[in-house]
Every structure is written in structure tokens, then in C-alpha cells.
Design a protein around this motif. Sequence first.
Motif, PDB file in Angstrom:
ATOM      1  N   TYR A 195       0.847  -1.185   0.000  1.00  0.00           N
ATOM      2  CA  TYR A 195       0.000   0.000   0.000  1.00  0.00           C
ATOM      3  C   TYR A 195       0.887   1.241   0.000  1.00  0.00           C
ATOM      4  CZ  TYR A 195       1.049   0.217   5.015  1.00  0.00           C
ATOM      5  OH  TYR A 195       1.691   0.284   6.225  1.00  0.00           O
ATOM      6  N   VAL A 196       0.290   2.369  -0.282  1.00  0.00           N
ATOM      7  CA  VAL A 196       1.008   3.641  -0.293  1.00  0.00           C
ATOM      8  C   VAL A 196       0.665   4.384   0.993  1.00  0.00           C
ATOM      9  CG1 VAL A 196       1.335   5.828  -1.487  1.00  0.00           C
ATOM     10  CG2 VAL A 196       0.957   3.742  -2.818  1.00  0.00           C
ATOM     11  N   ASN A 197       1.709   4.750   1.752  1.00  0.00           N
ATOM     12  CA  ASN A 197       1.460   5.431   3.027  1.00  0.00           C
ATOM     13  C   ASN A 197       1.177   6.914   2.832  1.00  0.00           C
ATOM     14  OD1 ASN A 197       3.949   6.662   2.564  1.00  0.00           O
ATOM     15  ND2 ASN A 197       5.042   5.442   4.102  1.00  0.00           N
ATOM     16  N   GLU A 198       1.041   7.630   3.941  1.00  0.00           N
ATOM     17  CA  GLU A 198       0.664   9.054   3.886  1.00  0.00           C
ATOM     18  C   GLU A 198       1.718   9.922   3.221  1.00  0.00           C
ATOM     19  OE1 GLU A 198       2.702   8.177   7.799  1.00  0.00           O
ATOM     20  OE2 GLU A 198       1.107   7.272   6.588  1.00  0.00           O
ATOM     21  N   LYS A 199       2.952   9.404   3.134  1.00  0.00           N
ATOM     22  CA  LYS A 199       4.016  10.161   2.479  1.00  0.00           C
ATOM     23  C   LYS A 199       4.173   9.804   0.997  1.00  0.00           C
ATOM     24  CE  LYS A 199       6.725  10.793   6.698  1.00  0.00           C
ATOM     25  NZ  LYS A 199       8.042  10.584   7.348  1.00  0.00           N
ATOM     26  N   GLY A 200       3.259   8.965   0.494  1.00  0.00           N
ATOM     27  CA  GLY A 200       3.316   8.575  -0.906  1.00  0.00           C
ATOM     28  C   GLY A 200       4.316   7.479  -1.203  1.00  0.00           C
ATOM     29  N   LYS A 201       4.828   6.829  -0.171  1.00  0.00           N
ATOM     30  CA  LYS A 201       5.805   5.769  -0.344  1.00  0.00           C
ATOM     31  C   LYS A 201       5.123   4.411  -0.288  1.00  0.00           C
ATOM     32  CE  LYS A 201      10.062   3.928   1.707  1.00  0.00           C
ATOM     33  NZ  LYS A 201      11.033   4.052   2.825  1.00  0.00           N
ATOM     34  N   GLU A 202       5.512   3.528  -1.228  1.00  0.00           N
ATOM     35  CA  GLU A 202       4.932   2.181  -1.212  1.00  0.00           C
ATOM     36  C   GLU A 202       5.519   1.379  -0.058  1.00  0.00           C
ATOM     37  OE1 GLU A 202       3.779  -0.580  -4.763  1.00  0.00           O
ATOM     38  OE2 GLU A 202       5.809  -1.158  -4.137  1.00  0.00           O
ATOM     39  N   VAL A 203       4.652   0.764   0.707  1.00  0.00           N
ATOM     40  CA  VAL A 203       5.042  -0.002   1.892  1.00  0.00           C
ATOM     41  C   VAL A 203       4.579  -1.446   1.713  1.00  0.00           C
ATOM     42  CG1 VAL A 203       4.772  -0.228   4.387  1.00  0.00           C
ATOM     43  CG2 VAL A 203       4.874   2.049   3.345  1.00  0.00           C
TER      44      VAL A 203
END
Length: 384
Positions: A195-203
Amino acid sequence: MAAACVRSLCKVGQSFLEAPSVCRSRTVSRLLGNVSGHGSRSAYGTSGPGFRSKLISSVRAGGGRALGCAFLLGGGLGLYQASKLSVEQHLAEEDRDVSGQGLKLTMYQYKTCPFCSKVRAFLDYHGLPYEIVEVNPVMRQEIKWSSYRKVPILMVGEELQLNDSSVIISALRTFMISKGKNMPDIIRCYPELKYVNEKGKEVTEYSNKYWLMLSEGENNVIYPEKGMQKEEMKWRQWADDWLVHLISPNVYRTTGEALASFDYIVREGKFGTVEAFFAKYVGAAAMYVISKRLKSRHNLQDDVRQDLYKAVNDWVAAIGKNRKFMGGDQPNLADLAVFGVLRVMEGLQAFDDMMKNTKVKYWYTRMERATLNHEGGSQSPSSL
């Protein structure tokens, strides 16, 4: 099954030796009749009308004793081989419980990574043999073949890749306990979620990673008391979500500690000469700055040592005075996780301060001894 058949063969031989000659001849007659009734006689070399009468005549003449001895000899040799096979199979099952069924394990790691240290603590405690591939933390060429770019990575054999320290530990422990499951089936119980976190990074995360995939009966053996499983899972997650995040702010707390930490990292890690120089000085400066950001992100106190002390004392208090380990007389997965995280600080000022200013020393020493001696390797699921 084989042993039962061989025992029957021995009984036949014994009956030949003990029975009168007329009875032996009738027995042979019945046996040959059964052969002709259930299959082709030519397959056994019994075709032709004269074979049966000649064999019966030889039995009447005393040859039945020789035939009986043949049955006994054949049965005895067969019984020996069957017993030998049974013992070998039993030893193989015993070996499966202790050694993880002879899995070939290769771990890609940074030696000073707390998540890698967790996995090593588990493998060492249970006496599971494994090979180490030290990854260069700058170029990471050793894991260029993998789309998953973090460590630890554990390869099972040549093809099965396990990611995430907690998934690795849960999957291996499940495999060691549950005889009916193979590793590919087990690893499917820990699906990968992106998923993409609040910072726009894929996790990337993994479902169920603190669960062991056991049957109800197996679960009751491993966790005989109410609340044991939940307690273990809670503190495993605590080690990942909280304790790990106290390491960097404490080992890079000052510029002097940051340099000392990177001197240790460079010494223990896989660096070239030029990389080692830049890693030590540039890396130490960078991590000193990053540690301040981590302190802010995790709402740590100005003196981050106090957060470390409190966390460690909370852990010791959770174990209590009546248990050697959280697992009781033997470490459980939470013990191994916390120990693995804390020991990456060994040799650094933060570790010495922790041992001096908290109550963790006696538990830590017991864990160190249990891991060094591979004490979990003598346990099988039936003995837990």
C-alpha cells in the motif's frame, strides 16, 4: 506393514519345521493352488504339470525342513531389513523435529541490523544450521536478484524466499512443530500486502506475521496456559514497533557515539576500503542527524536513554520474578525477538549504560547462554 509381512513369513517357516511331513505336503499343495488361482504360474517358474507333483514329493521325502529353513532365513533377513528401515525412519522423524527437516537455509543480512539479529537469535537457539551472506549496505549487489530490497532475506533451498524477520521466524517455527505442512504451504499463510502510506511511499506488510499456523492440538501443546499465545504475540510486536526504534537514537545519541557506532558497523560489515572511510565519517554524521529526527518522530525524551531504560524495565517487569523467561523455563519467540534487538548494541556505550541502569542483566545473560548453547535444539514438539 513390511515388518508384519515378514513376521507372517517367519511363522510359515516355523510351521513347516514343526508340522508332520504329510501336513507339510498339504500346505505346499494349498500354496501352489493359491499361486495358480491368483496369477500366472509361468511368472514364478511354476508352469508345467510336473512342477507341483515334484515339489510335493520332495516335501514328503524330508525336503520340507529345508523349505521351512528357507522361509525362516528369508523372513529373518527381511525382518532385519524392515526393522532397520523402521529405525531409520524414526530417527529421520526425530531429526525433523530438531533440525527443521534438513532445510538448507541461507540468510542475507547486515550483521548490525536488529531485524537480522532477531532471526539469527532464533536460528542459533534452535540449533538450525544456516549460511550467512553479508550484504554490502551501499551497493547491495548480493541481493540484486531480489525485488525485495530489504534484509533479512532467508532462502529455503534454492527457490523459496522468505522476507520480513517476523514472518521468517513464524514460518520456521510452524514448520518445526507441524509435521503435516510443507514450507510453501506455510508461507502462503502470510500474504504480502502493498500500500502507499501518507508520504506517498509504497510499503510492504505481511498479514498474520505473529501467528503460528498450528492445529488446535498443536496450539494447546505449545501454549498450554491461557493467555500465553497472546502475551508472546504482544511482545513480539512490541519489539518491532517500539523497541527497535529506540536503538538508533541511543547508539547515535552524540557525535562521539555515532563515530564509535559506525566504527563497529564498518568493522563488522562488508565494505570496501573507500566505502569504509565514507561510511564511517559521512554515515556517522548522517545518522547523528537522522537520530534526532527519529527522536522527534517517536516522541522520545530529550535524554533518549530514559526511554531505553523504561522499555527494558517494562520488559523485565512483564516477565516477573517467578519466570526465567517470558516463555517460562525456556525462551519463547518474544524472548528471542527482544534479545535479538538488544544485542546489536553490544560493545557500544548504549549497551553498557543499559546493563548498568536497568534490571535486564540476569535475563540477558540467561538468553545469551541459551542461544550460545543452542538449548532449543534439544526440544521436539512432543517434549514441549
